[in-house]
Scaffold this motif. Structure first.
Motif, mmCIF file in Angstrom:
data_model
loop_
_atom_site.group_PDB
_atom_site.id
_atom_site.type_symbol
_atom_site.label_atom_id
_atom_site.label_comp_id
_atom_site.label_asym_id
_atom_site.label_seq_id
_atom_site.Cartn_x
_atom_site.Cartn_y
_atom_site.Cartn_z
ATOM 1 N N GLY A 68 2.153 11.417 0.205
ATOM 2 C CA GLY A 68 0.792 11.854 0.492
ATOM 3 C C GLY A 68 -0.222 10.813 0.053
ATOM 4 N N TRP A 69 -1.500 11.085 0.263
ATOM 5 C CA TRP A 69 -2.552 10.109 -0.018
ATOM 6 C C TRP A 69 -2.633 9.729 -1.489
ATOM 7 C CZ3 TRP A 69 -4.166 7.346 3.732
ATOM 8 C CH2 TRP A 69 -4.289 7.874 5.028
ATOM 9 N N ASP A 70 -2.273 10.625 -2.393
ATOM 10 C CA ASP A 70 -2.394 10.318 -3.819
ATOM 11 C C ASP A 70 -1.366 9.290 -4.288
ATOM 12 O OD1 ASP A 70 -4.552 11.971 -4.122
ATOM 13 O OD2 ASP A 70 -3.370 13.710 -4.760
ATOM 14 N N GLU A 71 -0.388 8.988 -3.439
ATOM 15 C CA GLU A 71 0.609 7.979 -3.780
ATOM 16 C C GLU A 71 0.334 6.636 -3.107
ATOM 17 O OE1 GLU A 71 4.811 9.553 -4.072
ATOM 18 O OE2 GLU A 71 3.898 11.088 -2.795
ATOM 19 N N VAL A 72 -0.795 6.536 -2.418
ATOM 20 C CA VAL A 72 -1.129 5.324 -1.682
ATOM 21 C C VAL A 72 -1.785 4.309 -2.616
ATOM 22 C CG1 VAL A 72 -2.657 4.409 0.112
ATOM 23 C CG2 VAL A 72 -1.345 6.497 0.529
ATOM 24 N N GLY A 73 -1.420 3.036 -2.461
ATOM 25 C CA GLY A 73 -2.003 1.977 -3.270
ATOM 26 C C GLY A 73 -3.332 1.500 -2.724
ATOM 27 N N ARG A 74 -3.776 0.370 -3.216
ATOM 28 C CA ARG A 74 -5.074 -0.173 -2.824
ATOM 29 C C ARG A 74 -4.927 -1.087 -1.603
ATOM 30 N NH1 ARG A 74 -9.879 -0.855 -5.441
ATOM 31 N NH2 ARG A 74 -8.961 -0.107 -7.401
ATOM 32 N N PHE A 75 -5.720 -0.818 -0.589
ATOM 33 C CA PHE A 75 -5.733 -1.662 0.593
ATOM 34 C C PHE A 75 -6.465 -2.967 0.300
ATOM 35 C CE2 PHE A 75 -4.851 2.421 2.420
ATOM 36 C CZ PHE A 75 -4.214 2.194 3.625
ATOM 37 N N LYS A 76 -5.951 -4.062 0.840
ATOM 38 C CA LYS A 76 -6.674 -5.325 0.785
ATOM 39 C C LYS A 76 -7.857 -5.283 1.748
ATOM 40 C CE LYS A 76 -2.451 -8.003 -0.116
ATOM 41 N NZ LYS A 76 -1.562 -9.067 0.431
ATOM 42 N N SER A 77 -8.773 -6.234 1.579
ATOM 43 C CA SER A 77 -9.957 -6.252 2.436
ATOM 44 C C SER A 77 -9.609 -6.492 3.893
ATOM 45 C CB SER A 77 -10.941 -7.315 1.950
ATOM 46 O OG SER A 77 -10.325 -8.588 1.897
ATOM 47 N N SER A 78 -8.434 -7.057 4.161
ATOM 48 C CA SER A 78 -8.017 -7.327 5.541
ATOM 49 C C SER A 78 -7.105 -6.236 6.097
ATOM 50 C CB SER A 78 -7.281 -8.667 5.610
ATOM 51 O OG SER A 78 -6.126 -8.644 4.778
ATOM 52 N N GLN A 79 -6.869 -5.188 5.340
ATOM 53 C CA GLN A 79 -5.916 -4.152 5.742
ATOM 54 C C GLN A 79 -6.617 -2.866 6.145
ATOM 55 O OE1 GLN A 79 -3.424 -4.132 2.145
ATOM 56 N NE2 GLN A 79 -1.656 -4.327 3.482
ATOM 57 N N VAL B 145 0.818 -1.218 0.000
ATOM 58 C CA VAL B 145 0.000 0.000 0.000
ATOM 59 C C VAL B 145 0.850 1.266 0.000
ATOM 60 C CG1 VAL B 145 -1.776 1.293 1.247
ATOM 61 C CG2 VAL B 145 -1.827 -1.210 1.262
ATOM 62 N N PHE B 146 1.891 1.282 0.817
ATOM 63 C CA PHE B 146 2.655 2.508 1.034
ATOM 64 C C PHE B 146 4.047 2.426 0.420
ATOM 65 C CE2 PHE B 146 0.148 2.839 5.224
ATOM 66 C CZ PHE B 146 -0.831 3.635 4.638
ATOM 67 N N PRO B 147 4.534 3.526 -0.160
ATOM 68 C CA PRO B 147 5.944 3.599 -0.573
ATOM 69 C C PRO B 147 6.847 3.500 0.654
ATOM 70 C CG PRO B 147 4.652 5.422 -1.499
ATOM 71 C CD PRO B 147 3.795 4.764 -0.473
ATOM 72 N N GLU B 148 8.056 3.057 0.445
ATOM 73 C CA GLU B 148 9.004 2.940 1.546
ATOM 74 C C GLU B 148 10.190 3.884 1.333
ATOM 75 O OE1 GLU B 148 10.060 -1.026 2.882
ATOM 76 O OE2 GLU B 148 8.329 -1.871 1.814
ATOM 77 N N GLY B 149 10.774 4.311 2.445
ATOM 78 C CA GLY B 149 11.998 5.082 2.396
ATOM 79 C C GLY B 149 11.838 6.569 2.153
ATOM 80 N N ARG B 150 10.588 7.069 2.154
ATOM 81 C CA ARG B 150 10.386 8.500 1.918
ATOM 82 C C ARG B 150 9.004 8.925 2.413
ATOM 83 N NH1 ARG B 150 7.036 9.315 -2.535
ATOM 84 N NH2 ARG B 150 6.675 7.472 -3.853
ATOM 85 N N PHE C 281 7.226 2.657 7.758
ATOM 86 C CA PHE C 281 8.361 1.793 8.069
ATOM 87 C C PHE C 281 7.866 0.345 8.048
ATOM 88 C CE2 PHE C 281 9.713 5.820 9.742
ATOM 89 C CZ PHE C 281 11.088 5.840 9.522
ATOM 90 N N ASN C 282 8.466 -0.462 7.194
ATOM 91 C CA ASN C 282 8.063 -1.859 7.064
ATOM 92 C C ASN C 282 8.765 -2.700 8.128
ATOM 93 O OD1 ASN C 282 7.008 -4.248 6.170
ATOM 94 N ND2 ASN C 282 8.126 -4.298 4.232
ATOM 95 N N VAL C 283 8.439 -2.395 9.378
ATOM 96 C CA VAL C 283 8.962 -3.134 10.528
ATOM 97 C C VAL C 283 7.794 -3.459 11.444
ATOM 98 C CG1 VAL C 283 11.281 -2.142 10.431
ATOM 99 C CG2 VAL C 283 9.493 -0.975 11.751
ATOM 100 N N ASP C 284 7.928 -4.536 12.220
ATOM 101 C CA ASP C 284 6.837 -5.018 13.070
ATOM 102 C C ASP C 284 6.895 -4.322 14.428
ATOM 103 O OD1 ASP C 284 6.400 -6.639 10.900
ATOM 104 O OD2 ASP C 284 7.326 -8.412 11.807
ATOM 105 N N MET C 285 6.312 -3.146 14.484
ATOM 106 C CA MET C 285 6.443 -2.262 15.642
ATOM 107 C C MET C 285 5.601 -2.697 16.842
ATOM 108 S SD MET C 285 5.395 1.795 15.852
ATOM 109 C CE MET C 285 3.702 1.505 15.317
ATOM 110 N N TYR C 286 4.336 -2.998 16.612
ATOM 111 C CA TYR C 286 3.367 -3.135 17.703
ATOM 112 C C TYR C 286 2.943 -4.584 17.863
ATOM 113 C CZ TYR C 286 -0.494 -1.592 20.749
ATOM 114 O OH TYR C 286 -1.344 -1.375 21.812
ATOM 115 N N ARG C 287 2.990 -5.078 19.076
ATOM 116 C CA ARG C 287 2.569 -6.439 19.380
ATOM 117 C C ARG C 287 1.231 -6.381 20.111
ATOM 118 N NH1 ARG C 287 6.442 -10.058 17.220
ATOM 119 N NH2 ARG C 287 8.058 -8.655 16.415
#
Length: 343
Positions: free
Chosen positions: A153-164, A145-150, A210-216
């Motif tokens: 804004g919302w216009d650069e966001v991809g399509r969310f899956k039904s579970s996202q 869904v989201f670009p990484e490393g920068r 950030f593509n890291v597993d932050m929250y448990r």
């Protein structure tokens, strides 16, 4: 000003709050630009109050204990926001915890942004469903869904899956943005985290992922608010939250970005779907009336959005008429539980 405030709503949390606090101390290294706000929400059944005071005494530069009368989770989040000195604001429920390695990746960026006039409004990272009693965990990420490393804004966001969906677990907000929009969550009400990750989004201009597993996210405890039986008993609170979301965001009138409009519409569709699922599980004349009233309310307040949500595949399936329709809808829900690993 501190870089970030971590607000920990605590209600009779003595059994598990230590793990949550220790997980934050593990990466803050006693740096004075981080604060932990332990918000004791009127605990009476254990020594949450005493533990909060002990933690403050041990780490006075980092931890503050805030004691208040019981007002529910939303009230504790509001209190944390009112007391926060951090440039950013992050809610961590007291039975959950943060990942040290992930936070050591995120914190340098937050420190870089703190105090900037054009700082990033929302920082997003992954969360993990921790089914501790089953020994299983499921990572929920946004790499598709989201670009990484920068920043983007919302216009650069991809399509969310039904579970996202963006949950309270996955977001860190700029504190002043929340204050500027006057965000206040209702008191004595469960499921207010949906408001927290819905109402601010039209005001978010910039995002960093950030593509890291932050929250448990601990899930599966008896009596937890996402437990199926508990949700049936608290369906009126879910209906209240859904109506507040309808009231506070005019998706098709006030949201400029088509991609954000689509996301908000899908989120509200999900909320309406949950209303339908649990009211149809209850299956009484009163519950059927409440479901009809909720759809009528959406149509009255947001007629421009009503048709799109009512015709969404999610809600078509969950609102089929008659007992056969009820069976099909509930069967679909139970399948979705297995696929998406919730509850």
């Amino acid at each position: 000003m501190k870089t970030i405030s971590f607000a920990l709503p605590c209600y009779n949390s003595a059994e598990y709050m230590d793990k949550c606090i220790e997980s934050i101390l593990a990466f803050c290294d006693e740096r004075e630009d981080i604060e932990i706000l332990i918000v004791n929400d009127g605990s009476t059944k254990d020594d949450t109050k005493e533990k909060a005071d002990e933690w403050q005494a041990r780490h006075p530069q980092v931890i503050r204990a805030i004691h208040k009368d019981n007002g529910g989770h939303g009230s504790a989040v509001n209190t944390g926001l009112a007391h926060a000195e951090g440039f950013y604001y992050k809610v961590v429920d007291s039975d959950d915890w943060l990942d040290e390695a992930a936070m050591r990746t995120i914190m340098p960026y937050l420190r870089e942004q703190a105090g900037r006039s054009e700082a990033t409004d929302m920082v997003v990272a992954n969360y993990v469903y921790e089914k501790v009693f089953e020994g299983k965990h499921t990572v929920m990420d946004y790499a598709n869904v989201f670009p990484e490393g920068r920043e983007f804004g919302w216009d650069e966001v991809g399509r969310f899956k039904s579970s996202q969906y963006l949950l309270m677990h996955s977001v860190i907000y700029r504190t002043q943005m929340l204050r500027d929009i006057g965000l206040v969550l209702p008191e004595h009400c469960f499921y207010v985290d949906n408001i927290f990750v819905y109402v601010p989004l039209p005001h978010v201009r910039t995002i960093r992922y950030f593509n890291v597993d932050m929250y448990r996210y601990f899930i599966g405890r008896e009596g937890q608010s996402v437990n199926e039986d508990v949700m049936k008993g608290r369906i009126d609170q879910h209906l209240r939250v859904t109506r507040l979301m309808i009231d506070q965001v005019a998706i098709d009138k006030e949201v400029d970005s088509p991609r954000l409009r689509a996301y908000l519409c899908n989120y509200l569709s999900m909320m309406m779907c949950i209303c339908a699922v649990f009211l149809r599980m209850i299956d009484t004349p009163e519950s059927n009336r409440k479901l009809a009233d909720t759809w009528d309310y959406l149509n009255k307040v947001r007629p421009e959005t009503y048709g799109r949500i009512r015709r969404s595949p999610l809600n078509v399936g969950m609102n089929l008429p008659g007992r056969l329709g009820r069976g099909i809808g509930l069967g679909g829900y139970r399948l979705a539980r297995k696929v998406f690993k919730f509850n």
